[in-house]
Structure formats: C-alpha cells, structure tokens
Scaffold this motif. Structure first.
Motif, mmCIF file in Angstrom:
data_model
loop_
_atom_site.group_PDB
_atom_site.id
_atom_site.type_symbol
_atom_site.label_atom_id
_atom_site.label_comp_id
_atom_site.label_asym_id
_atom_site.label_seq_id
_atom_site.Cartn_x
_atom_site.Cartn_y
_atom_site.Cartn_z
ATOM 1 N N THR A 10 -19.181 -0.968 -30.021
ATOM 2 C CA THR A 10 -19.626 -2.644 -29.024
ATOM 3 C C THR A 10 -21.066 -2.551 -28.040
ATOM 4 O OG1 THR A 10 -18.428 -1.739 -27.591
ATOM 5 C CG2 THR A 10 -16.520 -2.910 -28.707
ATOM 6 N N GLU A 11 -21.166 -3.693 -28.191
ATOM 7 C CA GLU A 11 -22.777 -4.047 -27.719
ATOM 8 C C GLU A 11 -22.436 -3.375 -26.597
ATOM 9 O OE1 GLU A 11 -25.337 -7.514 -25.556
ATOM 10 O OE2 GLU A 11 -23.934 -8.329 -27.224
ATOM 11 N N GLU A 12 -21.049 -3.088 -25.218
ATOM 12 C CA GLU A 12 -21.465 -2.444 -24.214
ATOM 13 C C GLU A 12 -21.626 -0.822 -24.535
ATOM 14 O OE1 GLU A 12 -18.471 -1.286 -20.630
ATOM 15 O OE2 GLU A 12 -18.420 -3.579 -21.113
ATOM 16 N N GLN A 13 -20.687 -0.468 -25.302
ATOM 17 C CA GLN A 13 -20.567 0.922 -26.147
ATOM 18 C C GLN A 13 -22.504 1.460 -26.191
ATOM 19 O OE1 GLN A 13 -17.806 0.503 -29.049
ATOM 20 N NE2 GLN A 13 -16.093 2.290 -27.262
ATOM 21 N N GLN A 14 -22.962 1.134 -26.960
ATOM 22 C CA GLN A 14 -24.209 0.699 -27.695
ATOM 23 C C GLN A 14 -25.044 1.141 -26.833
ATOM 24 O OE1 GLN A 14 -25.367 -1.503 -30.472
ATOM 25 N NE2 GLN A 14 -23.570 -1.306 -31.069
ATOM 26 N N LYS A 15 -25.250 -0.069 -25.610
ATOM 27 C CA LYS A 15 -26.087 0.672 -24.372
ATOM 28 C C LYS A 15 -25.725 1.321 -23.558
ATOM 29 C CE LYS A 15 -27.528 -2.672 -20.278
ATOM 30 N NZ LYS A 15 -27.262 -3.899 -19.494
ATOM 31 N N GLU A 40 -25.821 9.299 -36.067
ATOM 32 C CA GLU A 40 -24.303 8.909 -36.218
ATOM 33 C C GLU A 40 -23.715 9.176 -34.334
ATOM 34 O OE1 GLU A 40 -20.386 10.291 -38.262
ATOM 35 O OE2 GLU A 40 -22.397 11.792 -37.754
ATOM 36 N N ALA A 41 -22.710 7.962 -35.052
ATOM 37 C CA ALA A 41 -22.287 7.833 -33.833
ATOM 38 C C ALA A 41 -21.462 7.221 -33.676
ATOM 39 C CB ALA A 41 -22.657 6.245 -32.576
ATOM 40 N N TRP A 42 -19.897 7.580 -32.574
ATOM 41 C CA TRP A 42 -19.159 7.542 -32.891
ATOM 42 C C TRP A 42 -17.944 7.045 -31.825
ATOM 43 C CZ3 TRP A 42 -20.219 11.662 -33.728
ATOM 44 C CH2 TRP A 42 -19.845 13.415 -33.936
ATOM 45 N N VAL A 43 -16.575 6.596 -30.898
ATOM 46 C CA VAL A 43 -15.489 6.376 -30.268
ATOM 47 C C VAL A 43 -14.358 7.495 -30.643
ATOM 48 C CG1 VAL A 43 -14.283 5.097 -28.871
ATOM 49 C CG2 VAL A 43 -16.610 4.344 -29.263
ATOM 50 N N ASP A 44 -14.158 8.877 -29.964
ATOM 51 C CA ASP A 44 -13.365 9.822 -30.374
ATOM 52 C C ASP A 44 -11.742 8.653 -29.870
ATOM 53 O OD1 ASP A 44 -13.021 9.390 -27.035
ATOM 54 O OD2 ASP A 44 -13.479 12.227 -27.385
ATOM 55 N N THR A 45 -10.581 9.138 -29.861
ATOM 56 C CA THR A 45 -9.255 9.347 -28.786
ATOM 57 C C THR A 45 -9.494 9.018 -27.947
ATOM 58 O OG1 THR A 45 -8.620 11.041 -29.130
ATOM 59 C CG2 THR A 45 -8.530 10.121 -31.300
ATOM 60 N N SER A 46 -10.193 9.404 -27.103
ATOM 61 C CA SER A 46 -10.570 9.244 -25.375
ATOM 62 C C SER A 46 -10.925 8.018 -24.928
ATOM 63 C CB SER A 46 -11.002 10.321 -24.686
ATOM 64 O OG SER A 46 -9.638 11.498 -25.182
ATOM 65 N N ASN A 47 -11.822 6.854 -25.815
ATOM 66 C CA ASN A 47 -12.644 5.779 -25.602
ATOM 67 C C ASN A 47 -13.756 6.572 -25.798
ATOM 68 O OD1 ASN A 47 -13.087 3.497 -26.079
ATOM 69 N ND2 ASN A 47 -12.369 2.466 -24.541
ATOM 70 N N THR A 48 -14.288 7.140 -25.827
ATOM 71 C CA THR A 48 -15.260 8.183 -25.379
ATOM 72 C C THR A 48 -16.397 8.129 -26.430
ATOM 73 O OG1 THR A 48 -14.364 9.633 -23.611
ATOM 74 C CG2 THR A 48 -16.356 10.316 -24.876
ATOM 75 N N VAL A 49 -17.760 7.247 -26.589
ATOM 76 C CA VAL A 49 -18.740 7.450 -27.263
ATOM 77 C C VAL A 49 -19.210 8.801 -27.564
ATOM 78 C CG1 VAL A 49 -21.054 6.749 -27.769
ATOM 79 C CG2 VAL A 49 -19.196 5.721 -26.288
ATOM 80 N N CYS A 50 -19.058 8.991 -28.385
ATOM 81 C CA CYS A 50 -19.719 10.136 -28.845
ATOM 82 C C CYS A 50 -21.083 10.510 -30.657
ATOM 83 C CB CYS A 50 -18.936 11.150 -30.104
ATOM 84 S SG CYS A 50 -17.671 11.817 -29.365
ATOM 85 N N TYR A 61 -20.838 11.655 -25.102
ATOM 86 C CA TYR A 61 -20.937 11.149 -23.697
ATOM 87 C C TYR A 61 -20.251 9.708 -22.695
ATOM 88 C CZ TYR A 61 -25.969 11.470 -26.357
ATOM 89 O OH TYR A 61 -26.868 11.940 -26.063
ATOM 90 N N TYR A 62 -19.815 10.539 -21.795
ATOM 91 C CA TYR A 62 -18.816 10.320 -21.328
ATOM 92 C C TYR A 62 -19.521 8.903 -20.320
ATOM 93 C CZ TYR A 62 -17.352 14.926 -21.943
ATOM 94 O OH TYR A 62 -16.720 16.314 -22.270
ATOM 95 N N SER A 63 -18.336 8.297 -19.742
ATOM 96 C CA SER A 63 -18.713 6.745 -19.138
ATOM 97 C C SER A 63 -19.371 7.226 -17.480
ATOM 98 C CB SER A 63 -16.975 5.989 -18.370
ATOM 99 O OG SER A 63 -16.111 7.646 -18.015
ATOM 100 N N SER A 64 -18.895 8.007 -17.222
ATOM 101 C CA SER A 64 -19.681 8.450 -15.637
ATOM 102 C C SER A 64 -21.706 8.604 -15.616
ATOM 103 C CB SER A 64 -19.663 10.041 -15.153
ATOM 104 O OG SER A 64 -20.149 11.093 -16.366
ATOM 105 N N GLY A 65 -21.766 8.939 -17.192
ATOM 106 C CA GLY A 65 -23.714 8.872 -17.575
ATOM 107 C C GLY A 65 -24.293 10.591 -18.024
#
Length: 68
Positions: A10-15, A40-50, A61-65
C-alpha cells in the motif's frame, strides 16, 4: 533500480519502507551503503514489511521504525 513487489504494498507501507530504509542505510559506512539498494519488497504473514537488499540480505522493517 526497479523494486520487485513494490506495487503490492500500500502507499502507507511504501512510505514506511522508504523512511525506515533511509535510517537503516544512514547507520552504515559509505562503502557498505553502496550495496544496500532495495531490490524486492513484500509483506509477511504478520503484516510486517520485508525487504531484500542488493547485497542479498533481507530485513523486517518493523512498525516501530526499527529493522531486524
């Protein structure tokens, strides 16, 4: 360089990914930074950007930054 899978984020995940990546790269020396482009970028089963970097390493790349 084109990032495989970027369009699936999503745009938010990309940002988030680009913000964390900027900080991640800044924590490394100049020579290492040369091989840290996101390929390469993807989102894992925990909804974490990788991301996979041009040096072959991959990170969450965790939501905590933070990354790991």
């Amino acid at each position: 360089m084109k990032i495989k899978g970027l369009s699936k984020l999503t745009e938010e995940q990309q940002k988030h990914m680009f913000n964390v990546h900027r900080n991640h790269v800044a924590c490394n020396g100049t020579e290492r930074q040369k091989n840290m482009e996101i390929v390469e970028a993807w989102v894992d089963t925990s909804n974490t950007v990788c991301v996979r970097l041009s040096n072959g390493e991959w990170y969450h790349y965790y939501s905590s930054g933070t990354w790991g």
